[in-house]
Motif scaffolding. Structure first.
Motif, short mmCIF file in Angstrom:
data_model
loop_
_atom_site.label_atom_id
_atom_site.label_comp_id
_atom_site.label_asym_id
_atom_site.label_seq_id
_atom_site.Cartn_x
_atom_site.Cartn_y
_atom_site.Cartn_z
N GLY A 1 0.29 -1.09 0.08
CA GLY A 1 -0.02 -0.23 -0.37
C GLY A 1 0.85 1.49 0.16
O GLY A 1 2.56 1.61 0.25
N THR A 2 0.00 2.04 0.35
CA THR A 2 0.68 3.60 0.31
C THR A 2 0.41 5.01 1.21
O THR A 2 -1.03 4.66 1.41
CB THR A 2 0.81 4.67 -1.02
OG1 THR A 2 -1.09 4.51 -1.45
CG2 THR A 2 1.41 3.73 -1.94
N LEU A 3 1.12 5.00 1.87
CA LEU A 3 0.52 6.55 2.73
C LEU A 3 0.97 7.80 1.87
O LEU A 3 2.35 7.62 1.45
CB LEU A 3 1.59 6.28 4.30
CG LEU A 3 1.56 7.13 5.02
CD1 LEU A 3 -0.20 7.06 6.03
CD2 LEU A 3 2.52 7.09 6.40
N THR A 4 -0.19 8.60 2.58
CA THR A 4 -0.36 9.89 1.82
C THR A 4 -0.44 11.43 2.91
O THR A 4 -1.32 10.38 3.87
CB THR A 4 -1.21 10.06 0.25
OG1 THR A 4 -0.81 9.30 -0.82
CG2 THR A 4 -0.58 11.56 0.20
N LEU A 5 0.47 11.98 3.05
CA LEU A 5 0.55 12.72 3.88
C LEU A 5 0.34 14.43 3.57
O LEU A 5 0.66 15.03 3.03
CB LEU A 5 1.47 12.70 4.93
CG LEU A 5 1.32 12.20 5.62
CD1 LEU A 5 2.22 10.65 5.22
CD2 LEU A 5 2.96 12.52 6.87
N ALA A 6 -0.50 15.22 3.78
CA ALA A 6 -1.18 16.37 3.40
C ALA A 6 -1.68 17.09 4.21
O ALA A 6 -2.29 17.17 4.85
CB ALA A 6 -1.59 16.21 1.92
N PRO A 7 -0.97 18.62 4.27
CA PRO A 7 -1.53 19.37 5.25
C PRO A 7 -2.84 20.30 4.89
O PRO A 7 -3.43 20.54 4.13
CB PRO A 7 -0.40 20.48 4.95
CG PRO A 7 0.47 20.25 3.66
CD PRO A 7 0.00 19.40 3.84
N ARG A 8 -3.01 20.85 5.82
CA ARG A 8 -5.15 20.66 5.44
C ARG A 8 -4.97 22.83 5.81
O ARG A 8 -3.97 23.14 6.47
CB ARG A 8 -5.62 20.62 7.44
CG ARG A 8 -6.12 18.90 6.94
CD ARG A 8 -7.01 18.69 8.17
NE ARG A 8 -8.52 18.98 8.11
CZ ARG A 8 -9.08 20.39 8.02
NH1 ARG A 8 -8.02 20.41 9.02
NH2 ARG A 8 -10.41 20.24 8.16
N PRO A 9 -5.53 22.93 4.64
CA PRO A 9 -5.18 24.67 4.97
C PRO A 9 -5.78 25.04 6.07
O PRO A 9 -5.42 26.54 6.27
CB PRO A 9 -6.31 24.89 3.15
CG PRO A 9 -6.29 23.66 3.31
CD PRO A 9 -6.58 22.68 3.98
N SER A 10 -7.17 24.83 6.52
CA SER A 10 -7.05 25.18 7.56
C SER A 10 -5.92 24.78 9.00
O SER A 10 -6.80 25.27 10.03
CB SER A 10 -9.15 24.56 8.61
OG SER A 10 -9.22 23.50 7.88
N GLY A 11 -5.46 24.46 8.77
CA GLY A 11 -4.45 23.49 10.25
C GLY A 11 -4.67 22.62 10.36
O GLY A 11 -5.91 21.78 9.60
N GLY A 12 -4.13 21.40 10.39
CA GLY A 12 -3.72 20.16 11.21
C GLY A 12 -3.06 19.50 9.60
O GLY A 12 -2.93 19.38 9.16
N MET A 13 -3.40 18.16 9.34
CA MET A 13 -2.85 17.76 8.47
C MET A 13 -3.97 16.08 8.67
O MET A 13 -4.93 15.66 9.21
CB MET A 13 -1.57 16.76 8.97
CG MET A 13 -1.23 15.76 8.57
SD MET A 13 0.54 15.52 8.76
CE MET A 13 0.87 13.97 9.77
N SER A 14 -4.14 15.90 7.16
CA SER A 14 -4.62 14.89 6.46
C SER A 14 -4.03 12.96 5.90
O SER A 14 -2.80 13.77 4.98
CB SER A 14 -5.89 14.89 5.26
OG SER A 14 -6.04 13.76 4.74
#
Length: 383
Positions: free
Chosen positions: A342-355
């Protein structure tokens, strides 16, 4: 492994070329002789001007005496030409293999930066060389990661040991000092060392893929992780919202539960100081099972987020002072995901925090309708 000495591939090819050329020459001469036997008479009657026995001239006998030496010379020439030409041709054909062999010997000595970079059009040797270059590049990157990981692990393990030694030295120098405080601090330090060691063992186990694959439902694992970490969420004033559907995959239940728990714990710890929100969603689409964990928090730079899967990369901007952290949470998640293809994807949220999204190959699985309905109805847990 030692082997008995034998003929080189170049010599074998040379002998093969020469033998084939000799066989072709023999067949050609045999065809010529068969032609002569068919169209040349055995004997011929001669006129009174030529003196022969009974006036007959033996044509085939004379022709054989003339043809045989010439044929032998032709075969001798073909043998020499075949050996010399075969040796040269075999050397040119095997030249790429020699380059690949030299690069392999250099790699065996630890020089992984060497590349073959075989020129020319695409053929079997070019494909082999390109595949070998790709393998060397991946191996070099893997070795670099392992060396950096070993250095970081040594540093992380040395810190609690050094602290323990310092506490023991203080207690030895001052026998009248209250030992309860020393024992409490030693307990904390040793607990951290044990957690770090267990994380390292889990990371190694996942990286080696030494596990049995079973049918697992990611939605159930998410529910279990939430139930386990609910007290931690209450302590950090974080509201957890779960939604999704049955998400079957094939893998290790223990490793996938550890992966899910790490994601949920990481999202709880690195959240807003008050009234934080954590959303968990599971589902399948286009043959892929997805687990998404989103949390509120401070705004994060994309450059920082891209490095958080490296071992011992804690992202100090997001650390809570009251939460111990060994810096292996997302590294373990990434390793477990890759171990399950599988794969792991990290992305910052525009309003703060992370997805954070983990995508795995979807499998087949079943569970009770009551449990499925419970998860499809978004549940909200707060302190």
């Amino acid at each position: 492994m030692r082997r008995a000495p034998g003929l080189s591939v170049r010599l074998k090819l040379t002998l093969s070329y020469a033998a084939f050329l000799m066989l072709a020459g023999v067949l050609l001469l045999a065809a010529v002789w068969a032609f002569l036997l068919r169209y040349v008479p055995d004997r011929a009657l001669l006129g009174p001007t030529v003196t022969t026995v009974d006036g007959v001239f033996p044509i085939r006998s004379v022709l054989l005496r003339v043809f045989a030496p010439k044929a032998a010379l032709v075969l001798a020439f073909l043998l020499v030409f075949g050996l010399a030409g075969g040796w040269i041709l075999a050397g040119r054909i095997l030249a790429p293999l020699t380059r690949i062999t030299n690069a392999t010997r250099l790699a065996s000595t630890g020089s992984l930066s060497q590349r073959i970079r075989l020129p020319g059009r695409k053929d079997e040797f070019r494909e082999l060389a390109d595949a070998f270059d790709t393998m060397l590049a991946q191996l070099e990157a893997h070795v670099a990661v392992q060396q950096r990981f070993a250095a970081n692990a040594s540093h992380e393990l040395r810190t609690p040991l050094a602290v323990s030694k310092a506490l023991l030295d203080v207690a030895r120098a001052d026998p009248g000092h209250d030992t309860r405080e020393v024992i409490d601090r030693l307990h904390t330090v040793n607990t951290r060392a044990i957690e770090l060691t267990e994380a390292l063992l889990l990371l190694s186990r996942a990286d080696q893929r030494s596990f049995t694959r079973e049918h697992v439902d990611l939605s159930l694992l998410a529910e279990e992780a939430v139930e386990t970490l609910l007290p931690l969420a209450e302590k950090h004033d974080v509201t957890i919202e779960t939604s999704g559907d049955v998400t079957p995959v094939a893998g290790s239940p223990a490793l996938l539960l550890q992966m899910t728990t790490n994601l949920v714990q990481n999202a709880i710890v690195h959240n807003l100081p008050e009234q934080g929100i954590l959303r968990i969603n599971t589902g399948t689409r286009s043959g892929t099972a997805a687990l998404t964990v989103e949390n509120t928090g401070e705004k994060l730079a994309a450059e920082l987020v891209s490095t958080l899967t490296e071992p011992f990369k804690r992202g100090t901007e997001r650390l809570r002072t009251d939460q111990a952290n060994v810096g292996l949470g997302l590294a373990i998640v990434d390793t477990i995901a890759r171990a399950h293809d599988g794969t792991l994807t990290l992305a910052p949220r525009p309003s703060g925090g992370m997805s954070v999204t983990v995508e795995l190959p979807a499998g087949e699985g079943r569970r009770s309708q009551a449990s499925a309905a419970a998860l499809r109805s978004s549940t909200e847990r707060s302190r």
